[in-house]
Scaffold this motif. Structure first.
Motif, mmCIF file in Angstrom:
data_model
loop_
_atom_site.group_PDB
_atom_site.id
_atom_site.type_symbol
_atom_site.label_atom_id
_atom_site.label_comp_id
_atom_site.label_asym_id
_atom_site.label_seq_id
_atom_site.Cartn_x
_atom_site.Cartn_y
_atom_site.Cartn_z
ATOM 1 N N THR A 121 -83.033 -19.992 61.248
ATOM 2 C CA THR A 121 -81.655 -19.949 60.774
ATOM 3 C C THR A 121 -81.124 -21.364 60.524
ATOM 4 O OG1 THR A 121 -81.280 -17.928 62.032
ATOM 5 C CG2 THR A 121 -79.330 -19.124 61.294
ATOM 6 N N ASP A 122 -81.496 -22.320 61.384
ATOM 7 C CA ASP A 122 -81.055 -23.707 61.211
ATOM 8 C C ASP A 122 -81.701 -24.378 60.008
ATOM 9 O OD1 ASP A 122 -79.475 -23.483 63.424
ATOM 10 O OD2 ASP A 122 -80.888 -24.467 64.785
ATOM 11 N N LYS A 123 -82.819 -23.850 59.569
ATOM 12 C CA LYS A 123 -83.518 -24.354 58.380
ATOM 13 C C LYS A 123 -83.838 -25.846 58.493
ATOM 14 C CE LYS A 123 -83.589 -23.594 53.401
ATOM 15 N NZ LYS A 123 -82.818 -23.298 52.179
ATOM 16 N N GLY A 124 -84.309 -26.240 59.683
ATOM 17 C CA GLY A 124 -84.732 -27.619 59.880
ATOM 18 C C GLY A 124 -83.602 -28.617 60.005
ATOM 19 N N ALA A 125 -82.370 -28.138 60.280
ATOM 20 C CA ALA A 125 -81.218 -29.046 60.329
ATOM 21 C C ALA A 125 -81.344 -30.077 61.435
ATOM 22 C CB ALA A 125 -79.931 -28.234 60.509
ATOM 23 N N GLY A 126 -81.983 -29.713 62.551
ATOM 24 C CA GLY A 126 -82.108 -30.644 63.662
ATOM 25 C C GLY A 126 -83.323 -31.537 63.586
ATOM 26 N N LEU A 127 -84.086 -31.453 62.496
ATOM 27 C CA LEU A 127 -85.330 -32.222 62.373
ATOM 28 C C LEU A 127 -85.204 -33.213 61.226
ATOM 29 C CD1 LEU A 127 -87.855 -29.241 62.628
ATOM 30 C CD2 LEU A 127 -86.993 -30.655 64.492
ATOM 31 N N SER A 128 -85.525 -34.459 61.503
ATOM 32 C CA SER A 128 -85.516 -35.456 60.428
ATOM 33 C C SER A 128 -86.645 -35.165 59.439
ATOM 34 C CB SER A 128 -85.679 -36.859 61.007
ATOM 35 O OG SER A 128 -86.993 -37.018 61.542
ATOM 36 N N HIS A 129 -86.570 -35.825 58.292
ATOM 37 C CA HIS A 129 -87.598 -35.613 57.267
ATOM 38 C C HIS A 129 -88.980 -36.013 57.789
ATOM 39 C CE1 HIS A 129 -89.279 -35.213 53.257
ATOM 40 N NE2 HIS A 129 -89.784 -36.440 53.350
#
Length: 529
Positions: free
Chosen positions: A211-219
């Motif tokens: 659901t977060d779609k990688g929002a908490g992960l840097s590129h």
């Protein structure tokens, strides 16, 4: 069906095979031994897998088909609070077909083994390992926690290793060791990626991370984590060039081992890509998609050329090995569909997953039966003067082999057609930001791969069903061909569901696509609530 009943059914699907595996090792009650303890434990395997299949069908019947994108039958219980690891189960339109496919193939394998016991050690161990394998596979498709997914993913390796090593054919020890080493090394790398996603994302819950779609992960974090996860999943998929364990494993495995390896275990890798990599690390998925597509089409062409080389006269090609290499090509279409990052391509990949499980499972059943009758899977021997010549000597077996071959080559109207077509449609118009000229090239190469598939499958049918040196009636040499039994009743019972579902999925693809499409749309858009 109410939520509590669905919860109970999903829990039963996952837990019953595990309990059945333990029970298989216990002494059979005196009243249930039948003709002996061996028969009793084999019957136990049929009973437990039958109960699991019934529960899976009931779960599918009670599933809310109007909302397949919503995660249903969820159970969420705390397990290791310090790491926030939870026993979280659930099912949606992506995982439900795979759960039913796994339950079906395992039941048919247990039924086949009851009447045609693999030569090897104690049936107790065989049934216990078969049920443990089913438990791990079903759990992989049902769990919604990254650490539980990893544990379930690993759980299948040990039973498959022993099924190959103890009940397999020639060179089984070498094949089993290659299988376990490749998959374990891939899993170690994958674990690092899963830990990175969970720790940096703040949770191991797969629904929340999607659901977060990688929002908490840097590129950068996404790139590193996705690459590690991709390597582990690509070994299991199998993706070229990490596929080399597969032909040996299939060639050495017993019939039911090959059926489950091709029909179910390979799907765990591609399922992980759709469930974990696409929604949780979308930026990395976009970066790696062209490379994944390139490896996929190389696998398609490579697998087809290897099959053509094995099929030619004088190559001493093994029919089981040929079908194993065909899996490399077919799973290449699945990977190509996923790499398009489009709903069309991913739906095609999921459809091709199911179609491959049905069709290749049937083909390995047929090749196992052919080996039991003729004592060999060598194509030159099967097509020689005293070879199989199935159309004349076992017409039903020959007809089924021809059906499996034309289904595998993607004949319209059968299940194999839709997945490959949708994967190529997705590659024809990939997601925004992906190079369309590159993907058009991949589409053309995949289309050429379908022609190669048709070529080697038709060569196999001609050689095995007709022979390189057919004997004309009335020449007095018919006696050179020993008697060959046609399809037995138990074989018909084990194979007919696969034939029927292959036809049904080919004629009515909306049944499966109606389940997967809403779930895929939501996963690609950002999660699965």
């Amino acid at each position: 069906m109410n939520h509590t009943a669905l919860q109970a059914l999903l829990a039963a699907v996952v837990v019953l095979p595990l309990l059945g595996s333990v029970a298989a090792l216990l002494p059979a009650p005196p009243g249930l031994r039948g003709r002996g303890p061996d028969q009793a434990v084999l019957r136990h395997g049929v009973t437990v897998t039958g109960a699991v299949l019934a529960a899976a069908i009931a779960l599918a019947a009670g599933f809310d088909h109007d909302h397949p994108a919503r995660m249903q039958a969820q159970t969420d219980i705390g397990w290791i609070p310090a790491l926030d690891i939870r026993i979280h189960l659930g099912v949606d339109g992506v995982s439900l077909p795979l759960l039913v496919l796994t339950a079906l193939l395992t039941f048919l394998s247990a039924l086949y083994a009851y009447f045609n016991r693999p030569s090897g050690p104690s049936p107790k161990a065989f049934v216990a390992l078969l049920l443990l394998l089913e438990a791990g596979t079903l759990a992989s498709f049902a769990v919604l926690d990254l650490m539980l997914f990893f544990l379930a993913f690993e759980m299948v390796l040990i039973p498959m290793y022993f099924l190959i090593n103890r009940w397999g054919g020639a060179e089984r020890e070498r094949a089993a060791w290659r299988f376990i080493l490749y998959t374990l090394l891939g899993s170690v790398v994958m674990l690092l990626g899963l830990l990175l996603v969970g720790l940096k994302g703040g949770t191991f819950d797969m629904v929340a991370l999607a659901t977060d779609k990688g929002a908490g992960l840097s590129h950068t974090t996404q790139l590193i984590a996705a690459l590690a996860i991709l390597v582990g999943l690509a070994v299991k998929a199998p993706m070229w060039p990490l596929h080399s364990w597969l032909p040996d494993a299939h060639t050495a495995a017993p019939t039911v081992g090959s059926v489950l390896l091709a029909g179910v275990l390979l799907k765990m890798g591609t399922y992980g890509l759709v469930r974990i990599v696409l929604p949780m690390t979308p930026e990395a998925a976009h970066t790696y998609a062209p490379y994944l597509a390139a490896f996929a089409v190389v696998g398609i062409i490579y697998g087809s050329l290897a099959c053509l080389a094995l099929a030619r006269t004088g190559a001493k090609g093994d029919l089981k090995r040929l079908i194993a290499y065909s899996s490399v090509g077919h799973m290449g279409f699945v990977l190509l569909g996923i790499a398009t990052l489009t709903p069309t391509g991913v739906n095609g990949a999921l459809f091709a997953n199911i179609a491959h499980g049905l069709i290749t499972g049937l083909l390995f059943f047929l090749v196992g039966a052919l080996k039991d009758r003729s004592g060999t899977t060598d194509l030159d021997q099967l097509s020689g003067t005293s070879g199989a010549a199935l159309y004349g000597r076992a017409p039903r077996l020959g007809g089924l082999l021809a059906f499996g071959a034309v289904a595998s080559l993607g004949l319209p109207g059968l299940a194999g057609f839709w997945g490959e077509m949708l994967a190529m449609f997705g590659a024809f118009d990939p997601a925004d930001g992906l190079s369309r000229p590159a993907f058009l090239t991949y589409t053309a190469l995949a289309g050429f791969g379908t022609l190669l598939t048709a070529a080697y499958m038709l060569v196999v049918v001609r050689r095995v069903c007709m022979g390189d040196h057919p004997i004309e009636p009335g020449t007095g040499t018919e006696a050179e061909r020993p008697a060959l039994a046609d399809v037995h009743g138990y074989e018909f019972a084990a194979w007919s569901p696969l034939v029927a579902l292959t036809v049904l999925a080919g004629l009515w693809p909306a049944v499966l696509l109606g389940l997967t499409d809403p779930a895929v749309q939501q996963l690609l858009a950002g999660g699965n609530r």
